[in-house]
Design an enzyme around this catalytic site. Structure first.
Site, PDB file in Angstrom:
ATOM      1  N   ARG A 118     116.134 -79.987  66.166  1.00 55.38           N
ATOM      2  CA  ARG A 118     114.821 -79.581  66.711  1.00 55.38           C
ATOM      3  C   ARG A 118     113.922 -78.914  65.673  1.00 55.38           C
ATOM      4  NH1 ARG A 118     117.612 -78.090  71.725  1.00 55.38           N
ATOM      5  NH2 ARG A 118     117.352 -79.835  73.139  1.00 55.38           N
ATOM      6  N   LYS A 140     101.260 -83.255  57.525  1.00 50.82           N
ATOM      7  CA  LYS A 140     101.466 -84.551  58.196  1.00 50.82           C
ATOM      8  C   LYS A 140     102.764 -85.151  57.677  1.00 50.82           C
ATOM      9  CE  LYS A 140      96.805 -86.127  59.292  1.00 50.82           C
ATOM     10  NZ  LYS A 140      95.757 -87.124  59.026  1.00 50.82           N
ATOM     11  N   GLU A 182      92.042 -90.356  45.373  1.00 55.56           N
ATOM     12  CA  GLU A 182      92.119 -89.319  46.428  1.00 55.56           C
ATOM     13  C   GLU A 182      91.483 -88.008  45.941  1.00 55.56           C
ATOM     14  OE1 GLU A 182      93.035 -89.790  49.482  1.00 55.56           O
ATOM     15  OE2 GLU A 182      94.292 -91.581  49.440  1.00 55.56           O
ATOM     16  N   LYS A 248      91.675 -79.078  50.222  1.00 56.74           N
ATOM     17  CA  LYS A 248      92.488 -79.598  51.341  1.00 56.74           C
ATOM     18  C   LYS A 248      93.064 -78.447  52.167  1.00 56.74           C
ATOM     19  CE  LYS A 248      95.560 -82.744  53.311  1.00 56.74           C
ATOM     20  NZ  LYS A 248      96.392 -83.905  53.286  1.00 56.74           N
ATOM     21  N   GLU A 258      93.732 -82.073  63.310  1.00 57.01           N
ATOM     22  CA  GLU A 258      92.766 -83.173  63.196  1.00 57.01           C
ATOM     23  C   GLU A 258      92.006 -83.457  64.488  1.00 57.01           C
ATOM     24  OE1 GLU A 258      93.952 -86.379  60.564  1.00 57.01           O
ATOM     25  OE2 GLU A 258      92.584 -87.731  61.583  1.00 57.01           O
ATOM     26  N   ARG A 262      89.136 -82.297  59.887  1.00 59.68           N
ATOM     27  CA  ARG A 262      90.183 -82.930  59.072  1.00 59.68           C
ATOM     28  C   ARG A 262      89.993 -84.438  58.949  1.00 59.68           C
ATOM     29  NH1 ARG A 262      96.671 -81.502  58.770  1.00 59.68           N
ATOM     30  NH2 ARG A 262      97.109 -83.054  57.164  1.00 59.68           N
ATOM     31  N   ASN A 266      89.776 -88.718  55.709  1.00 63.01           N
ATOM     32  CA  ASN A 266      89.999 -90.174  55.764  1.00 63.01           C
ATOM     33  C   ASN A 266      88.864 -90.950  55.108  1.00 63.01           C
ATOM     34  OD1 ASN A 266      92.444 -89.907  57.189  1.00 63.01           O
ATOM     35  ND2 ASN A 266      91.311 -89.584  59.085  1.00 63.01           N
ATOM     36  N   HIS A 269      89.165 -94.545  53.883  1.00 59.00           N
ATOM     37  CA  HIS A 269      90.454 -95.082  54.324  1.00 59.00           C
ATOM     38  C   HIS A 269      90.346 -96.133  55.433  1.00 59.00           C
ATOM     39  CE1 HIS A 269      91.944 -91.968  51.760  1.00 59.00           C
ATOM     40  NE2 HIS A 269      93.199 -92.309  51.993  1.00 59.00           N
ATOM     41  N   HIS A 273      92.239 -99.142  54.265  1.00 64.45           N
ATOM     42  CA  HIS A 273      93.446 -99.644  54.947  1.00 64.45           C
ATOM     43  C   HIS A 273      93.262-101.101  55.369  1.00 64.45           C
ATOM     44  CE1 HIS A 273      95.059 -95.386  56.039  1.00 64.45           C
ATOM     45  NE2 HIS A 273      95.525 -95.812  54.882  1.00 64.45           N
ATOM     46  N   HIS A 288      96.849 -98.786  46.714  1.00 67.25           N
ATOM     47  CA  HIS A 288      96.124 -97.826  47.558  1.00 67.25           C
ATOM     48  C   HIS A 288      94.871 -97.268  46.859  1.00 67.25           C
ATOM     49  CE1 HIS A 288      95.698 -94.997  50.818  1.00 67.25           C
ATOM     50  NE2 HIS A 288      95.606 -93.991  49.949  1.00 67.25           N
TER      51      HIS A 288
HETATM   52  N1  GLY Z   1      95.805 -87.419  54.209  1.00 68.47           N
HETATM   53  C1  GLY Z   1      94.895 -87.002  55.179  1.00 68.47           C
HETATM   54  C2  GLY Z   1      95.325 -85.754  55.894  1.00 68.47           C
HETATM   55  O1  GLY Z   1      96.277 -85.103  55.489  1.00 68.47           O
HETATM   56  O2  GLY Z   1      94.730 -85.385  56.863  1.00 68.47           O
END
Ligand code: GLY
Length: 378
Positions: A118, A140, A182, A248, A258, A262, A266, A269, A273, A288
């Site tokens: 858990r 994430k 990035e 960040k 998000e 946040r 993206n 992206h 993507h 990428h």
């Molecule tokens: N890579 C985008 C984020 O961490 O929100």
């Protein structure tokens, strides 16, 4: 050297250390009685800094596991392998799982740690530029599922992220470029002069690389020259990596889950993507970094069409990315991309959150249908 905190309200929930070398990593581990290390096998074999980390961990008697890391192995089977290894090694609720590798490693190990018993604590030593400025910050975690990237995952913060820029000395050029895209993305979102500083450095690296390739038939034949080019400029990279990590960390502190701001991370992206997934379908993979760079140009063009950015802004971004070898000619037009964009996992009610740069340091989020976007960019 530098410590950057991530907050939830007034509480520090994670922190980032930007360090010259790996000497202080041992001190960061001191307070954890039971550490279990998972390292990307490829990093273990190619990086002198990783060898130093492995020596230190061996000396401390830390159990270790090596992982084969790729988008293909970023799946539940690997997560189960990690959980099985933790169980066999006797890892308990007080364990700290340390992931050493790029973004795929941190995503998988973070996910495994966040479901094992858990949830146990974990920390990251990111070894790629992309992971240092993005993937290993913000909590994430995830794996690919049913052909979709990062479809299963959690948001759970690492104890700390230990950034050592010297890992970049053994990073292949293509992986460096993914991180550079990035990093520029981050400074287009929030800028205190770092965007131009990063451009100057990236242009300098490009010039050094071209000079080192003199006499070769094409630049791509000589990527083995890259390590000496990047190694000479690590100290110039360090403040930019720290600045990107700070941006960040700020965004994540304000919107960890998000729900709004946040989403700005993206930028590039949605288009990127779609480009990556079409290229993959056509057995002609685009990496990428180049996909995100093209995606940022599409986003800047869309901003111009919507009257959000001044005329010429998209051309500036395009020229900047081109001048540091981040731009390729897109094999796809906007019509080709529309199907893949509509499948974007972030689409809601037929609309996609498009991240639109109005200027360097100023982006907004606007929900648009793919049809609206295609009509504007045609
Ligand atoms: N890579 C985008 C984020 O961490 O929100």
């Amino acid at each position: 050297m530098e410590r950057i905190n991530i907050y939830e309200g007034d509480n520090v929930i994670s922190h980032i250390l930007v360090e010259d070398g790996i000497q202080s990593l041992e001190a960061s581990l001191e307070q954890y009685a039971h550490v279990y290390a998972v390292m990307d096998n490829n990093v273990a074999m190619t990086s002198a800094v990783a060898a130093e980390v492995a020596d230190m961990l061996n000396r401390r008697g830390v159990p270790g596991m090596l992982l084969d890391v790729s988008e293909k192995t970023k799946c539940m089977d690997t997560v189960m392998d990690i959980c099985g290894w933790l169980l066999d090694s006797g890892a308990d609720r007080d364990a700290l799982v340390l992931a050493i590798g790029g973004g795929i490693t941190s995503d998988m190990v973070g996910f495994a740690a966040s479901i094992y018993k858990r949830g146990v604590r974990f920390a990251y030593v990111p070894t790629t530029l992309l992971a240092q400025v993005d993937a290993a910050i913000g909590g994430k975690t995830g794996i690919n599922f049913e052909g979709y990237k990062n479809m299963l995952g959690t948001i759970r913060q690492p104890e700390f992220t230990y950034i050592c820029p010297q890992f970049l000395e053994s990073l292949p050029m293509e992986d460096f470029q993914a991180g550079a895209a990035e990093m520029l993305k981050t400074f287009i979102i929030e800028d205190n002069g770092e965007y131009e500083a990063a451009m100057t450095l990236l242009k300098g690296l490009t010039a050094d690389f071209i000079a080192s390739c003199e006499g070769a038939a094409t630049l791509s034949y000589n990527e083995e020259r890259w390590p000496e080019v990047i190694s000479a400029r690590i100290s110039e990279m360090t403040p930019l990596i720290a600045a990107a990590a700070k941006v960040k960390a700020g965004v994540v502190s304000r919107d960890q889950f998000e729900n709004g701001e946040r989403r700005k991370l993206n930028l590039g992206h949605t288009f990127g993507h779609a480009i990556e997934s079409l290229a993959h379908k056509h057995h002609n993979d685009i990496d990428h970094g180049h996909a995100v760079a093209l995606g940022m140009v599409y986003a800047a063009k869309l901003s111009e069409k919507l009257g959000l950015a001044e005329e010429g802004f998209a051309a500036k971004i395009e020229n900047d990315l081109d001048s540091c070898l981040l731009l390729i000619i897109s094999p796809y037009g906007i019509n080709d991309l529309s199907g893949a964009m509509a499948k974007d996992k972030k689409a809601e009610d037929g609309k996609v959150h498009f991240i639109l740069p109005c200027a360097v340091g100023n982006v907004i989020v606007r929900d648009l249908t793919v049809e609206e976007v295609v009509a504007l960019l045609k």
